[in-house]
Design an enzyme around this catalytic site. Sequence first.
Site, PDB file in Angstrom:
ATOM      1  N   ARG A  16     -20.544  -7.932  -5.743  1.00 54.14           N
ATOM      2  CA  ARG A  16     -19.536  -7.907  -6.658  1.00 54.14           C
ATOM      3  C   ARG A  16     -19.921  -7.046  -7.726  1.00 54.14           C
ATOM      4  O   ARG A  16     -19.144  -5.978  -8.594  1.00 54.14           O
ATOM      5  CB  ARG A  16     -19.234  -9.401  -7.683  1.00 54.14           C
TER       6      ARG A  16
ATOM      7  N   TYR B 209       4.844   4.654 -13.812  1.00 51.99           N
ATOM      8  CA  TYR B 209       5.101   3.761 -12.088  1.00 51.99           C
ATOM      9  C   TYR B 209       5.133   1.873 -13.286  1.00 51.99           C
ATOM     10  O   TYR B 209       4.887   1.797 -13.865  1.00 51.99           O
ATOM     11  CB  TYR B 209       3.587   3.237 -11.554  1.00 51.99           C
TER      12      TYR B 209
ATOM     13  N   ASP C 280      -2.832   8.913 -13.750  1.00 50.44           N
ATOM     14  CA  ASP C 280      -2.628   8.980 -12.068  1.00 50.44           C
ATOM     15  C   ASP C 280      -2.104   9.838 -11.067  1.00 50.44           C
ATOM     16  O   ASP C 280      -1.196   9.825 -11.094  1.00 50.44           O
ATOM     17  CB  ASP C 280      -1.079   7.887 -12.525  1.00 50.44           C
TER      18      ASP C 280
ATOM     19  N   LYS D 253      -2.394   3.768  -0.826  1.00 49.04           N
ATOM     20  CA  LYS D 253      -1.042   5.046  -0.438  1.00 49.04           C
ATOM     21  C   LYS D 253      -1.546   5.447   0.234  1.00 49.04           C
ATOM     22  O   LYS D 253      -1.787   6.106   1.368  1.00 49.04           O
ATOM     23  CB  LYS D 253      -0.134   5.293  -1.805  1.00 49.04           C
TER      24      LYS D 253
HETATM   25  C1  PLP Z   1       1.065   1.994  -5.981  1.00 47.38           C
HETATM   26  C2  PLP Z   1       0.909   2.547  -7.050  1.00 47.38           C
HETATM   27  C3  PLP Z   1       0.661   1.790  -8.072  1.00 47.38           C
HETATM   28  C4  PLP Z   1       0.022   0.741  -8.251  1.00 47.38           C
HETATM   29  O1  PLP Z   1      -1.338   0.594  -7.271  1.00 47.38           O
HETATM   30  P1  PLP Z   1      -1.627  -1.109  -6.554  1.00 47.38           P
HETATM   31  O2  PLP Z   1      -2.276  -0.533  -5.145  1.00 47.38           O
HETATM   32  O3  PLP Z   1       0.144  -1.160  -5.598  1.00 47.38           O
HETATM   33  O4  PLP Z   1      -2.064  -1.669  -7.347  1.00 47.38           O
HETATM   34  C5  PLP Z   1      -0.040   3.091  -9.832  1.00 47.38           C
HETATM   35  N1  PLP Z   1       0.409   3.444 -10.080  1.00 47.38           N
HETATM   36  C6  PLP Z   1       1.015   4.198  -8.893  1.00 47.38           C
HETATM   37  C7  PLP Z   1       1.820   6.038  -9.348  1.00 47.38           C
HETATM   38  C8  PLP Z   1       1.825   3.727  -7.532  1.00 47.38           C
HETATM   39  O5  PLP Z   1       2.001   3.871  -6.656  1.00 47.38           O
END
Ligand code: PLP
Length: 401
Positions: free
Chosen positions: A58, A112, A185, A210
């Site tokens: 951790r 998001y 992001d 992603k």
């Molecule tokens: C999917 C996504 C998130 C969240 O990510 P997780 O891995 O599902 O927690 C945040 N921002 C964007 C732009 C996303 O596409």
Amino acid sequence: MTKSGLSTQLVHAGERKQAPEGRPVATPIYASSAFTYDSMEEVDKVFSGEAGDYVYTRYGNPTIAALEDALTTLEAGTAACAYGSGMAALHAALFACELAPGSTVLASQDLYGASFDLLHKVFGAAGVKTVTADFNDLEAVRAKTLASQPTALLAETISNPLLKVCDLEAVSAIGKEVGARLIVDNTFASPFLCRPLSQGADFVVHSATKYLGGHADAMGGVAVAKQEHDRLALVGIMKLAGGILSVWEAHQILRGLKTLGLRLERQCDNARQLAGHFKDDPRLARVHYPSLSPQASSGLLARVLRPPHAGALLSIELKDNSKDAAFRFMNALDLCVRLTSLGDVFTGVSHSASSSHREVSPAQRKRLGIHDGLVRISVGIEDFADIRDDIDQALTKSLRP
Ligand SMILES: *Cc1c(COP(=O)(O)O)cnc(C)c1O
């Protein structure tokens, strides 16, 4: 490694570091919860920070550290910390901005969906206010920044699902006028298309679920800081909130990174061809793709994203701009996968109004321009002609019988 090209960095960054000083109590993938040393004096030194790296997973683990090192290099930052999901990474970056009761976050109105909920429900409960603005309207961003004096600005490189590209340098400069920090992001762009820390951001956040992983088989998130002094906060929240990335996912995401450049070259190329092919299709009301927007001619696209690319996502709006038509279209697809995710090697489709923007009121969705007949397409690496033909036959089937 920092002088190498991005494709070289994608393959090599983070790898083949010296063996860790702590000997795992179980064998690599460092699926070991703890690390042992020959003497307690050594353990004592590790705890004091004088020697060694690893004591307990951790707090840190060599497999996860390899991924963190790779992202530090790829995003040109000084410190990265990996978490169990993109949301945990965003939470950590917001935490690192030292939000306090009474402080404000100015967020893009196109954020998001879960990011909004995180701000309102988690940080809101702690007395943090969220104000939104259209981040493609710099005058509005400036006005709201001056009026609300935010501690942090939260932007996305490419917005969902209308795929508007954010002028990160300009937004960062506005934030700096009031001493606000900028979190970006960068999930939709990935470091292959954009490095926000070089465009004024203080933190960059990814859902590694992603494009970074890219194969729909691992969940994770990463936050990267531009400045070394932010490392402590990112690591601190990882240790104490405990939302760490699993070593298995770290391994899969690190493997995914190696082909990120190749995947995105193909995905962006396919997306560009699809946008060109369908932009004047009479069955569609509109195709949203960055190179088709006025932003392209203003030069913004080329400043923010790696030329000649415009991303690997496009959104189509059916002429019959209804949920029924969108569902008929999506149900008729044979190749493209219906899912609420993106960035995978296969082409995937999602219906924004009933998924990411489900909790947004119909009136607000209309204001944002997210219509019921809008379908977001995350373009994969398949042969262009197969993706085109699948969309084409499904469009025909979506027309009212
Ligand atoms: C999917 C996504 C998130 C969240 O990510 P997780 O891995 O599902 O927690 C945040 N921002 C964007 C732009 C996303 O596409």
